[in-house]
Design an enzyme around this catalytic site. Structure first.
Site, PDB file in Angstrom:
ATOM      1  N   GLY A 286      29.767 -22.127  56.570  1.00  0.00           N
ATOM      2  CA  GLY A 286      28.677 -21.870  58.401  1.00  0.00           C
ATOM      3  C   GLY A 286      29.261 -20.466  58.645  1.00  0.00           C
ATOM      4  O   GLY A 286      28.125 -19.857  57.488  1.00  0.00           O
TER       5      GLY A 286
ATOM      6  N   SER B 255      32.453 -22.475  50.989  1.00  0.00           N
ATOM      7  CA  SER B 255      31.589 -21.248  51.106  1.00  0.00           C
ATOM      8  C   SER B 255      32.110 -20.455  52.672  1.00  0.00           C
ATOM      9  O   SER B 255      33.429 -19.852  52.142  1.00  0.00           O
ATOM     10  CB  SER B 255      30.496 -22.386  51.337  1.00  0.00           C
ATOM     11  OG  SER B 255      29.900 -21.379  52.127  1.00  0.00           O
ATOM     12  N   TYR B 256      32.218 -21.142  53.832  1.00  0.00           N
ATOM     13  CA  TYR B 256      32.631 -19.864  54.474  1.00  0.00           C
ATOM     14  C   TYR B 256      34.667 -20.852  54.514  1.00  0.00           C
ATOM     15  O   TYR B 256      34.750 -20.223  55.345  1.00  0.00           O
ATOM     16  CB  TYR B 256      32.343 -20.169  55.587  1.00  0.00           C
ATOM     17  CG  TYR B 256      32.512 -18.907  56.799  1.00  0.00           C
ATOM     18  CD1 TYR B 256      31.991 -17.554  56.628  1.00  0.00           C
ATOM     19  CD2 TYR B 256      33.168 -18.928  57.514  1.00  0.00           C
ATOM     20  CE1 TYR B 256      32.722 -16.121  57.109  1.00  0.00           C
ATOM     21  CE2 TYR B 256      34.382 -18.076  58.501  1.00  0.00           C
ATOM     22  CZ  TYR B 256      33.898 -16.540  58.001  1.00  0.00           C
ATOM     23  OH  TYR B 256      34.065 -15.954  59.357  1.00  0.00           O
TER      24      TYR B 256
ATOM     25  N   ASP C 131      24.728 -21.874  41.861  1.00  0.00           N
ATOM     26  CA  ASP C 131      24.549 -21.456  43.749  1.00  0.00           C
ATOM     27  C   ASP C 131      24.241 -19.776  43.752  1.00  0.00           C
ATOM     28  O   ASP C 131      24.630 -19.505  42.853  1.00  0.00           O
ATOM     29  CB  ASP C 131      25.477 -21.402  44.383  1.00  0.00           C
ATOM     30  CG  ASP C 131      25.901 -20.694  45.270  1.00  0.00           C
ATOM     31  OD1 ASP C 131      24.308 -21.314  46.090  1.00  0.00           O
ATOM     32  OD2 ASP C 131      26.923 -20.594  46.149  1.00  0.00           O
TER      33      ASP C 131
ATOM     34  N   HIS D 247      25.776 -25.068  45.217  1.00  0.00           N
ATOM     35  CA  HIS D 247      27.134 -24.624  46.381  1.00  0.00           C
ATOM     36  C   HIS D 247      28.068 -25.493  46.852  1.00  0.00           C
ATOM     37  O   HIS D 247      28.975 -25.207  47.244  1.00  0.00           O
ATOM     38  CB  HIS D 247      25.869 -23.539  47.035  1.00  0.00           C
ATOM     39  CG  HIS D 247      26.852 -23.184  48.636  1.00  0.00           C
ATOM     40  ND1 HIS D 247      27.579 -22.465  48.399  1.00  0.00           N
ATOM     41  CD2 HIS D 247      27.415 -24.002  49.441  1.00  0.00           C
ATOM     42  CE1 HIS D 247      28.180 -21.648  49.210  1.00  0.00           C
ATOM     43  NE2 HIS D 247      27.662 -22.322  49.875  1.00  0.00           N
TER      44      HIS D 247
END
Length: 470
Positions: free
Chosen positions: A81, A176-177, A380, A437
């Protein structure tokens, strides 16, 4: 049949049932989710209070491994996020045992769930994400450090609920984050181990997919991806290459680049447009107004693109907001005044923590002889492999690691699963061909093979010969 006899029978059945989940929190056992297919593994869900005084609690979903869970490791998965749900994302969209059915009112089996290889734990973190909450409003102002601290406390208290897992091999994974969340959590757990005279976390590996690691390399990789995939013109691509200096790029002041650079970036974003999913550039997009109407009308709303339901996120949100689903999951115990959403609007997450260079933290993890895998879906454009591969090579150089497996194809079911390389027997970079992703969402079979290799300490196969993981 007398009421007394019936009551006695029910009490006996309850006693047998409690014995069957001995050592586990019976109150967190998920008997069955609405519309769920029959399975032979157990699920648990509920809350862990990480700060009782502030009223801060994190929601978790735990699913046992399919087949001999007592012999398999524990894997934590976190989405990124910052502020997105690991239960909604990782568990019910990517690698958990179920996906939402097209009508939004039931579930279907994920035949490539990672619980075939490991027990899986998903946590909605930090507080304010999904059904995790705090009674102290200031807790919603948070960042990487507070998130890692809360997850440390969460783990200590979760192990009180599930004591048999305290000594189990622990793998920390995410995407991701979570390229920030997972390494920083591992760092805090290593600090715990250093100072603890008692319990120590048995960390056996760290794996992060399409992770944000270092902005000054991950940001330009997006525009390199656009250009290399024919999504922007040569003129725009060359302008960005020649005019944009991304060294020391930070979120808080990205305008330290030139006017011509900013103009070219704006043009690139406009050309790519709103009709491409930047997280998976080969997938079709979902039209939410249509699918939401079909869900309300109880029509099957599934839209398929290359074998993937591109509207799954809307079906998932509809399903999670059914009262019967929340009751079955022991979720939303405080009757939150808002609907469940995949990514939180409540958080005031640090605008500068994204600037943190994660490579030194990965270096410390590796120096503790903990294997680190970085994997990338090659479709991605948000955190492309172009940046991640370069950063892994930079990390290997800093560690003075030599190449132990040259860059080359790895195989799954007789086909190329992606490309991989290894440094110093502890650092692996791998791509997953045709993935995006969210690697397990787009390529579930290849993702399961990669994950199984990771937790079993095996290199990805570099021949087409079948393996036991196929």
């Amino acid at each position: 049949m007398s009421k007394l006899w019936l009551s006695g029978l029910l009490l006996l059945e309850l006693a047998i049932f409690i014995c069957s989940v001995d050592g586990y929190p019976v109150e967190d056992l998920v008997l069955k989710l609405p519309g769920q297919p029959k399975v032979d593994f157990r699920q648990f869900a509920g809350y862990v209070d990480v700060d009782e005084k502030a009223g801060r609690s994190l929601f978790y979903y735990f699913v046992e491994a399919e087949g001999e869970p007592e012999k398999k490791p524990l894997t934590l998965w976190l989405n990124g996020g910052p502020g997105c749900s690991s239960v909604g994302g990782g568990s019910f969209t990517e690698l958990g045992p179920f996906f939402p059915r097209g009508d939004g009112r039931g579930l279907q089996r994920n035949t490539k769930s990672w619980n075939k290889a490991s027990n899986l734990l998903f946590v909605e973190s930090p507080a304010g994400v999904g059904w995790s909450y705090s009674n102290t409003t200031s807790d919603y102002t948070c960042g990487d450090a507070s998130t890692a601290r809360d997850m440390h406390i969460f783990f200590l208290k979760w192990f009180e609920k599930y004591p048999e897992y305290k000594s189990r091999d622990l793998f920390l994974t995410g995407e991701s984050y979570a390229g920030h969340y997972i390494p920083q959590l591992a760092n805090v757990l290593l600090d715990h181990n250093k100072h603890s005279r008692g319990f120590k976390f048995n960390i056996k590996g760290v794996a992060i997919g399409n992770p944000l690691l270092k902005l000054d390399r991950d940001i330009p990789a997006t525009y390199e991806f656009f250009w290399s995939h024919g999504m922007i013109s040569d003129e725009i691509g060359l302008t960005i290459t020649n005019e944009c200096d991304f060294d020391d790029y930070v979120f808080s002041s990205p305008h330290n680049v030139s006017h011509s650079c900013n103009k070219a970036i704006a043009e690139a974003n406009q050309v790519v447009g709103d009709y491409i999913n930047p997280y998976d550039v080969i997938l079709d997009v979902c039209y939410p107004s249509i699918v939401e109407q079909e869900l309300r009308l109880r029509k099957l709303a599934t839209k398929i693109s290359i074998g993937v339901d591109v509207c799954m996120s809307y079906e998932r949100r509809f399903y999670f907001n059914l009262p019967s689903v929340q009751q079955a999951l022991h979720a939303n115990r405080t009757k939150l005044p808002y609907s469940w959403t995949m990514c939180s609007d409540l958080l005031n997450y640090s605008g500068t923590d994204g600037n943190i260079n994660i490579l030194p933290i990965l270096k410390r993890i590796i120096k503790h002889h903990i294997p680190v895998w970085v994997f990338s879906g090659d479709q991605d454009s948000v955190v492309p492999l172009l940046g991640s591969r370069t950063l892994v090579r930079e990390l290997a150089r800093d560690l003075n690691f030599k190449v132990t497996v040259p860059y080359g194809a790895w195989f799954h079911k007789g086909q190329v699963g992606g490309w991989a390389t290894e440094y110093g027997n502890l650092l692996t970079f791998a791509t997953v061909r045709g993935a995006a992703h969210m690697v397990p969402y787009a390529q579930p079979s290849r993702a399961l093979h990669l994950f199984s290799s990771f937790i079993r300490g095996r290199r990805l196969p570099n021949t087409t010969h079948p393996s036991i993981l196929d």
